[in-house]
Design a protein around this motif. Structure first.
Motif, PDB file in Angstrom:
ATOM      1  N   PHE A 163       2.825 -39.883 -99.650  1.00 45.89           N
ATOM      2  CA  PHE A 163       2.429 -38.770 -98.069  1.00 45.89           C
ATOM      3  C   PHE A 163       3.300 -37.669 -97.437  1.00 45.89           C
ATOM      4  CE2 PHE A 163      -1.766 -41.549 -98.496  1.00 45.89           C
ATOM      5  CZ  PHE A 163      -2.844 -40.618 -98.749  1.00 45.89           C
ATOM      6  N   ASP A 164       2.872 -36.952 -97.780  1.00 48.06           N
ATOM      7  CA  ASP A 164       4.196 -35.552 -96.927  1.00 48.06           C
ATOM      8  C   ASP A 164       4.033 -36.364 -95.640  1.00 48.06           C
ATOM      9  OD1 ASP A 164       5.442 -34.644 -99.322  1.00 48.06           O
ATOM     10  OD2 ASP A 164       3.261 -33.452 -98.568  1.00 48.06           O
ATOM     11  N   ALA A 165       3.102 -36.614 -94.265  1.00 47.74           N
ATOM     12  CA  ALA A 165       3.274 -37.179 -93.131  1.00 47.74           C
ATOM     13  C   ALA A 165       1.627 -37.857 -92.756  1.00 47.74           C
ATOM     14  CB  ALA A 165       3.147 -35.864 -92.597  1.00 47.74           C
ATOM     15  N   ALA A 166       1.635 -38.773 -92.174  1.00 45.94           N
ATOM     16  CA  ALA A 166       0.383 -39.209 -91.485  1.00 45.94           C
ATOM     17  C   ALA A 166       0.865 -39.263 -90.154  1.00 45.94           C
ATOM     18  CB  ALA A 166       0.764 -40.544 -91.648  1.00 45.94           C
ATOM     19  N   VAL A 167      -0.619 -38.885 -90.045  1.00 44.12           N
ATOM     20  CA  VAL A 167      -1.712 -39.101 -88.778  1.00 44.12           C
ATOM     21  C   VAL A 167      -2.138 -39.982 -87.875  1.00 44.12           C
ATOM     22  CG1 VAL A 167      -3.474 -37.684 -86.659  1.00 44.12           C
ATOM     23  CG2 VAL A 167      -2.024 -36.203 -88.477  1.00 44.12           C
ATOM     24  N   LEU A 168      -1.661 -40.538 -87.073  1.00 41.60           N
ATOM     25  CA  LEU A 168      -2.034 -41.853 -86.626  1.00 41.60           C
ATOM     26  C   LEU A 168      -3.260 -42.075 -85.831  1.00 41.60           C
ATOM     27  CD1 LEU A 168      -1.347 -44.861 -86.918  1.00 41.60           C
ATOM     28  CD2 LEU A 168      -0.112 -44.962 -85.735  1.00 41.60           C
ATOM     29  N   ALA A 169      -4.703 -41.942 -85.641  1.00 37.12           N
ATOM     30  CA  ALA A 169      -5.107 -41.435 -84.740  1.00 37.12           C
ATOM     31  C   ALA A 169      -6.028 -42.795 -84.648  1.00 37.12           C
ATOM     32  CB  ALA A 169      -6.493 -40.553 -84.936  1.00 37.12           C
ATOM     33  N   ARG A 223      10.025 -38.010 -85.641  1.00 39.72           N
ATOM     34  CA  ARG A 223      10.680 -37.870 -87.111  1.00 39.72           C
ATOM     35  C   ARG A 223      10.934 -38.647 -88.489  1.00 39.72           C
ATOM     36  NH1 ARG A 223      13.858 -38.240 -82.475  1.00 39.72           N
ATOM     37  NH2 ARG A 223      14.713 -40.803 -83.341  1.00 39.72           N
ATOM     38  N   ARG A 224       9.985 -38.927 -88.240  1.00 40.92           N
ATOM     39  CA  ARG A 224       9.580 -40.031 -89.854  1.00 40.92           C
ATOM     40  C   ARG A 224       8.086 -39.486 -90.050  1.00 40.92           C
ATOM     41  NH1 ARG A 224      13.161 -41.885 -86.975  1.00 40.92           N
ATOM     42  NH2 ARG A 224      14.860 -43.451 -87.882  1.00 40.92           N
ATOM     43  N   ARG A 225       7.910 -38.586 -90.059  1.00 42.51           N
ATOM     44  CA  ARG A 225       6.396 -37.633 -90.427  1.00 42.51           C
ATOM     45  C   ARG A 225       5.656 -38.686 -89.446  1.00 42.51           C
ATOM     46  NH1 ARG A 225       7.916 -35.575 -96.084  1.00 42.51           N
ATOM     47  NH2 ARG A 225       9.856 -34.379 -95.294  1.00 42.51           N
ATOM     48  N   ILE A 226       5.073 -39.475 -88.871  1.00 40.99           N
ATOM     49  CA  ILE A 226       4.088 -40.712 -88.482  1.00 40.99           C
ATOM     50  C   ILE A 226       3.242 -39.317 -87.292  1.00 40.99           C
ATOM     51  CG2 ILE A 226       3.378 -42.399 -87.994  1.00 40.99           C
ATOM     52  CD1 ILE A 226       5.160 -42.999 -89.329  1.00 40.99           C
ATOM     53  N   TYR A 227       2.802 -39.000 -86.499  1.00 36.20           N
ATOM     54  CA  TYR A 227       1.625 -38.599 -85.734  1.00 36.20           C
ATOM     55  C   TYR A 227       0.621 -39.174 -84.777  1.00 36.20           C
ATOM     56  CZ  TYR A 227       4.875 -34.981 -87.943  1.00 36.20           C
ATOM     57  OH  TYR A 227       5.989 -34.381 -88.385  1.00 36.20           O
ATOM     58  N   PRO A 228       0.692 -39.822 -84.303  1.00 33.59           N
ATOM     59  CA  PRO A 228       0.026 -40.719 -83.012  1.00 33.59           C
ATOM     60  C   PRO A 228      -1.148 -39.167 -82.556  1.00 33.59           C
ATOM     61  CG  PRO A 228       1.988 -41.382 -82.682  1.00 33.59           C
ATOM     62  CD  PRO A 228       2.578 -40.360 -83.690  1.00 33.59           C
ATOM     63  N   ALA A 229      -1.859 -39.728 -82.342  1.00 33.24           N
ATOM     64  CA  ALA A 229      -3.478 -39.011 -81.573  1.00 33.24           C
ATOM     65  C   ALA A 229      -3.910 -39.549 -81.057  1.00 33.24           C
ATOM     66  CB  ALA A 229      -4.057 -38.097 -82.942  1.00 33.24           C
ATOM     67  N   GLY A 230      -4.921 -39.635 -80.272  1.00 36.46           N
ATOM     68  CA  GLY A 230      -5.949 -40.369 -79.352  1.00 36.46           C
ATOM     69  C   GLY A 230      -5.676 -39.681 -77.624  1.00 36.46           C
ATOM     70  N   ASP A 231      -6.856 -40.138 -77.056  1.00 38.58           N
ATOM     71  CA  ASP A 231      -6.846 -39.534 -75.908  1.00 38.58           C
ATOM     72  C   ASP A 231      -5.917 -39.960 -74.649  1.00 38.58           C
ATOM     73  OD1 ASP A 231      -8.151 -41.777 -75.841  1.00 38.58           O
ATOM     74  OD2 ASP A 231      -9.982 -42.040 -75.905  1.00 38.58           O
ATOM     75  N   GLY A 236      11.640 -39.606 -97.556  1.00 37.46           N
ATOM     76  CA  GLY A 236      11.456 -39.989 -96.495  1.00 37.46           C
ATOM     77  C   GLY A 236       9.788 -39.167 -95.824  1.00 37.46           C
ATOM     78  N   ARG A 237       8.677 -39.181 -97.405  1.00 35.85           N
ATOM     79  CA  ARG A 237       7.164 -39.354 -97.201  1.00 35.85           C
ATOM     80  C   ARG A 237       6.764 -40.728 -96.472  1.00 35.85           C
ATOM     81  NH1 ARG A 237       5.537 -37.745-102.958  1.00 35.85           N
ATOM     82  NH2 ARG A 237       7.192 -39.267-103.364  1.00 35.85           N
ATOM     83  N   VAL A 238       5.356 -41.168 -96.558  1.00 37.85           N
ATOM     84  CA  VAL A 238       4.359 -42.371 -96.142  1.00 37.85           C
ATOM     85  C   VAL A 238       3.914 -42.510 -96.344  1.00 37.85           C
ATOM     86  CG1 VAL A 238       3.401 -42.329 -94.077  1.00 37.85           C
ATOM     87  CG2 VAL A 238       4.748 -41.523 -94.079  1.00 37.85           C
ATOM     88  N   PRO A 243       0.752 -29.874 -98.352  1.00 32.94           N
ATOM     89  CA  PRO A 243       1.266 -30.630 -97.758  1.00 32.94           C
ATOM     90  C   PRO A 243       0.435 -31.988 -97.976  1.00 32.94           C
ATOM     91  CG  PRO A 243       1.083 -29.299 -96.059  1.00 32.94           C
ATOM     92  CD  PRO A 243       0.967 -28.530 -97.090  1.00 32.94           C
ATOM     93  N   LYS A 244       0.205 -33.006 -98.174  1.00 33.45           N
ATOM     94  CA  LYS A 244      -0.403 -33.776 -98.352  1.00 33.45           C
ATOM     95  C   LYS A 244      -0.253 -34.618 -97.385  1.00 33.45           C
ATOM     96  CE  LYS A 244      -1.437 -38.012-101.776  1.00 33.45           C
ATOM     97  NZ  LYS A 244      -1.191 -38.801-102.853  1.00 33.45           N
ATOM     98  N   ILE A 245      -1.604 -35.178 -96.345  1.00 32.20           N
ATOM     99  CA  ILE A 245      -1.637 -35.630 -94.891  1.00 32.20           C
ATOM    100  C   ILE A 245      -2.367 -37.112 -95.240  1.00 32.20           C
ATOM    101  CG2 ILE A 245      -1.587 -35.483 -93.141  1.00 32.20           C
ATOM    102  CD1 ILE A 245      -0.221 -32.314 -93.549  1.00 32.20           C
ATOM    103  N   ALA A 246      -2.255 -38.016 -94.996  1.00 30.29           N
ATOM    104  CA  ALA A 246      -3.046 -38.443 -94.395  1.00 30.29           C
ATOM    105  C   ALA A 246      -3.559 -38.989 -92.539  1.00 30.29           C
ATOM    106  CB  ALA A 246      -2.412 -40.606 -94.780  1.00 30.29           C
ATOM    107  N   VAL A 247      -4.534 -39.102 -93.003  1.00 31.76           N
ATOM    108  CA  VAL A 247      -5.250 -39.311 -91.394  1.00 31.76           C
ATOM    109  C   VAL A 247      -5.668 -40.784 -91.164  1.00 31.76           C
ATOM    110  CG1 VAL A 247      -7.420 -38.639 -89.107  1.00 31.76           C
ATOM    111  CG2 VAL A 247      -5.936 -36.574 -90.889  1.00 31.76           C
TER     112      VAL A 247
END
Length: 441
Positions: free
Chosen positions: A256-262, A398-406, A247-249, A8-12
């Protein structure tokens, strides 16, 4: 979501501690591209760029870690940072110069706290027993199905004295949750105590940084990512994300296959796809914050503090860091003011004058400071309120976007440990979804 057959190709997006944790976890398992809008990685926990005004180093806020920060310690191990190089580990020592003073005993938990409190200074014996009884009652509450209430309400129900509130409960809640007693969720406080002080003696230890935070996490993490083939884009502001037909981002013209939104929640909402439901955006925009102010002071004289972490029950500054005890110049100190927004928006020179006056009560021989630096993070932490609800992330996942944070940790307040754990968790969920692995969450 259909699994991808390729690596997978993933953006952070965002190189704070959550983003760095996610990128480090994904490195080697995915093709990672890390995007950071600023010139430096580290987010709100990094060394200030530019002139250090003669100080050994200046972070953009003084942070105090504890031994229960297992996510942080595992991240450091992953990126090749030794704890003993980064931190001074000390047994829990509660030292209010004008109030309660005790040190954890060399016994297993929870006896280390019980015996430490029985030997405490500046409390009557009956007050020590009362504090231990209240702590036991809090453990019982934590194990019960009772609904969340504010810490202030619980203290009133227990008829806790003003002295014990001011010498223990208020400094504890302000330092751990950065939320006023009237709003601070008791469940969140219990989680912090359960995983730290109550779980093991080592978990209650202080971890006081001996280096700037950039040297502890940001710089080693970037070096680790480079070694593992990740691409890092600094000063790369990301536009609003979009989902492609497959479906990619789309991130800044790349797919990208997915993105982590940090990124911080107030930035995250602005980066979400244009079709994001209003309820999701409202949940992110509804998060409320409190400020933390750090005041660095440097003197001609040595600053002699009675403990590496010295507090005041009455004063503007709540805790002073004795930099000399950390192997740093002994004429420097850092003061932490939690919930500084409750005091007001003071000018830097006003903060410095107030903290200098507090320090003079401990070190009356000090002259005027040679240098002062004031850093206020107006939105330092999300408020750890009663029965707080986290944003529903299912639509974004479901849209391959994954938020992250404290602010997304289900159990902890907004701390560096919460940021690291959130980043690691988001990376795992993201990678498993991309590879079609069922998540055990």
């Amino acid at each position: 979501m259909k699994p991808t057959a390729h690596r997978p190709k993933i953006a952070v997006i965002g190189a704070g501690w959550a983003g760095l944790s996610a990128a480090a976890r994904l490195a080697g398992r995915a093709d990672v591209s890390l995007f950071e809008a600023g010139k430096q990685a580290g987010g709100r926990a990094r060394m200030l760029a530019g002139n250090q005004a003669g100080f050994s180093f200046l972070d953009n806020g003084q942070h105090i870690m504890i031994g229960a920060y297992h996510g942080l310690l595992s991240l450091m191990q992953l990126i090749g940072v030794r704890e003993q190089d980064a931190f001074l580990r000390l047994p829990l020592q509660w030292h209010l110069a004008d109030g309660l003073q005790f040190q954890a005993a060399s016994l297993p938990a929870p006896l280390h706290i019980a015996f430490g409190l029985l030997k405490a200074r500046n409390l009557l014996f009956g007050e020590k027993i009362r504090l231990l009884n209240d702590m036991h009652a809090l453990q019982q509450y934590h194990a019960s199905p009772l609904p969340d209430i504010s810490t202030a309400e619980w203290l009133r129900e227990r008829n806790v004295s003003r002295k014990l509130t001011g010498n223990f409960w208020q400094p504890l809640v302000w330092g751990a949750l950065n939320t006023p007693l009237e709003h601070a969720g008791l469940r969140t406080l219990c989680n912090v105590l359960q995983d730290g002080v109550w779980s093991s003696k080592e978990g209650s230890d202080y971890l006081l940084p001996k280096q700037d935070l950039g040297s502890i996490i940001a710089e080693p993490a970037l070096a680790f990512l480079a070694e593992h083939g990740a691409t890092v884009h600094l000063e790369a502001r990301v536009a609003r994300l979009a989902n492609l037909p497959d479906g990619r981002v789309a991130v800044n013209g790349q797919s990208f296959d997915a993105a982590v939104l940090a990124v911080a929640p107030y930035h995250a909402a602005a980066l979400m796809p244009s079709e994001t439901p209003a309820a999701v955006l409202s949940a992110f925009n509804a998060i409320r914050y409190h400020a933390i102010t750090t005041v660095y002071l440097r003197y001609a004289e040595t600053v002699h503090l009675p403990a590496p972490l010295t507090g005041l029950a009455e004063g503007t500054a709540q805790w002073f860091i004795h930099r000399g005890a950390l192997g740093l110049p002994a004429n420097e100190t850092a003061a932490v003011i939690s919930l500084s927004d409750l005091i007001g928006r003071l000018k830097p020179e006003e903060w410095a004058a107030r903290v200098h006056a507090d320090l003079k009560t401990l070190c009356p021989y000090l002259g005027e400071p040679l240098a002062a630096r004031v850093i206020t993070e107006q939105r330092a932490t999300a408020a750890a309120t009663v029965a707080r609800t986290l944003p529903d992330l299912s639509w974004l996942h479901r849209r391959r976007i994954y938020p992250a944070g404290d602010y997304l940790h289900p159990r902890y307040p907004s701390t560096l440990e919460a940021a690291v754990q959130s980043g690691l968790s988001a990376a795992d969920v993201c990678h498993n979804d991309c590879c079609g692995i069922k998540n055990a969450f």
